[in-house]
Design a protein around this motif. Structure first.
Motif: not given
Length: 97
Positions: A58-86
């Motif tokens: 259960x803990x491994x599944x929870x951590x994998x889910x959290x990691x996936x959400x964190x990665x998605x959030x980082x990609x969204x923020x990267x897109x926002x920052x690159x758009x702002x720079x553009x």
């Protein structure tokens, strides 16, 4: 899990104590029942292993889910920052150009 009581040994002991055989059997039955009831509350290694394995899974599944959400959030923020720079670059080119 059942406890085995050595009935002949108890019969011999109670015989030496001059206890009637029927009474001795009742005492042995009571002892067996008491041990069996007590052992029902004892966790076995298998039970503990299953519980720990389940908790780890259960803990491994929870951590994998959290990691996936964190990665998605980082990609969204990267897109926002690159758009702002553009947008900032486009504004600078328009103003200075």
């Amino acid at each position: 899990m059942a406890v085995r009581i050595d009935r002949p040994r108890f019969r011999a002991l109670f015989g030496r104590l001059a206890l009637p055989n029927e009474r001795a059997e009742e005492i042995v039955d009571a002892i067996e029942d008491t041990f069996d009831e007590s052992l029902n509350d004892v966790a076995t290694n298998t039970y503990v292993d299953l519980k720990v394995s389940g908790a780890v899974a259960d803990l491994k599944a929870y951590l994998a889910d959290r990691e996936a959400r964190m990665t998605l959030n980082l990609l969204i923020w990267l897109g926002i920052v690159l758009s702002a720079i553009g947008v900032a670059t486009a504004v600078l080119i328009a103003v200075l150009g």
